[in-house]
Design a protein around this motif. Structure first.
Motif, short mmCIF file in Angstrom:
data_model
loop_
_atom_site.label_atom_id
_atom_site.label_comp_id
_atom_site.label_asym_id
_atom_site.label_seq_id
_atom_site.Cartn_x
_atom_site.Cartn_y
_atom_site.Cartn_z
N SER A 6 -2.11 37.49 20.56
CA SER A 6 -3.84 38.02 20.65
C SER A 6 -4.41 38.07 21.31
CB SER A 6 -3.95 37.36 18.51
OG SER A 6 -2.73 37.67 17.48
N ARG A 43 -4.23 40.54 24.09
CA ARG A 43 -3.68 42.17 23.68
C ARG A 43 -5.27 42.57 22.91
NH1 ARG A 43 -2.51 41.47 17.67
NH2 ARG A 43 -5.31 41.52 17.78
N ASN A 44 -6.22 41.77 23.28
CA ASN A 44 -7.59 42.32 22.58
C ASN A 44 -8.66 42.51 23.78
OD1 ASN A 44 -8.05 41.89 20.17
ND2 ASN A 44 -8.18 39.68 19.81
N LEU A 71 -7.66 45.70 25.26
CA LEU A 71 -8.39 46.77 24.62
C LEU A 71 -9.55 46.88 25.16
CD1 LEU A 71 -6.68 46.04 21.41
CD2 LEU A 71 -6.24 48.39 22.64
N SER A 106 3.85 44.98 18.97
CA SER A 106 3.77 43.93 18.57
C SER A 106 5.93 43.93 18.79
CB SER A 106 3.28 43.36 17.79
OG SER A 106 3.96 43.69 16.61
N LYS A 108 4.11 46.23 15.34
CA LYS A 108 2.90 46.83 14.84
C LYS A 108 2.11 47.19 15.98
CE LYS A 108 -0.79 44.53 12.39
NZ LYS A 108 -2.29 44.14 12.18
N TYR A 118 -1.15 48.84 17.96
CA TYR A 118 -2.00 48.62 18.39
C TYR A 118 -2.29 49.88 19.32
CZ TYR A 118 -1.58 44.57 16.23
OH TYR A 118 -0.88 43.51 15.36
N GLU A 119 -3.97 50.17 19.42
CA GLU A 119 -4.07 51.62 19.86
C GLU A 119 -5.53 51.97 20.84
OE1 GLU A 119 -4.05 55.49 18.20
OE2 GLU A 119 -1.95 54.95 18.20
#
Length: 195
Positions: free
Chosen positions: A22, A25-26, A29, A49, A53, A55-56
């Motif tokens: 998490s 990833r943040n 991004l 993930s 899941k 994330y883009e």
């Protein structure tokens, strides 16, 4: 507080792994967003993930960025195919050059043998074949020379007003043989007789 260097290996603890995912990833991004704003770059980031899941992030339309990427890959594939074909062509040219070099070497050896050089390693059969080839060549040379002489004589006769001789025909010219004192082979010992 000093941070220790993190080892790059899979985190075994599932809870720690999820927390790290998490946070990173943040951060990833955020860095993608900053790169697109600061450098006016077209950025697309896709993350899945472990649970599947999605994330883009995309600074423009994700589908347009993906299409642009696919077009670039096709161009690169085309270039790679052209380079592969060029490499194959180069390899063929090298093989042809090597083959030609071998042929040239064989021809040079044959030429040297015809000139009488490098005969030491030749077998008796090779020497006999070489002698036969030389005799055939010499015969053709003599025929051509005699034909040119006869043509020149006939031309001179015509210039002087003489009639061409009836015995000179083209078939006779081709089959006529002339003996000379030229001898191919080792010199013979001849005794000179006094008159």
């Amino acid at each position: 507080m000093v941070r220790g260097k993190t080892q790059m290996k899979r985190i075994e603890n599932a809870a720690s792994r999820q927390v790290t995912f998490s946070k990173r990833r943040n951060g990833l991004l955020k860095k993608a967003f900053e790169l697109s704003v600061l450098c006016d770059a077209e950025v697309a980031l896709i993350i899945f993930s472990t649970r599947g899941k999605l994330y883009e992030f995309s600074s423009a339309s994700m589908s347009k960025t993906i299409e642009r990427y696919e077009m670039r890959e096709k161009d690169n594939t085309g270039i790679n195919n052209k380079l592969a074909a060029l490499d194959q062509n180069t390899q063929n040219v090298k093989e042809d050059a090597q083959s030609m070099a071998k042929k040239i070497e064989l021809l040079e050896n044959s030429k040297q043998k015809l000139l009488g050089n490098g005969l030491e390693p030749c077998s008796l059969n090779e020497l006999n074949q070489l002698e036969t080839n030389l005799e055939r060549s010499l015969s053709r040379i003599r025929e051509r020379k005699n034909l040119l002489f006869r043509q020149q004589i006939e031309k001179l006769k015509q210039e002087c007003g003489m009639k061409p001789s009836p015995w000179s025909t083209s078939t006779e010219e081709e089959t006529m043989e002339v003996e000379t004192e030229l001898f191919i082979g080792p010199p013979e010992r001849r005794r000179i007789q006094n008159p």
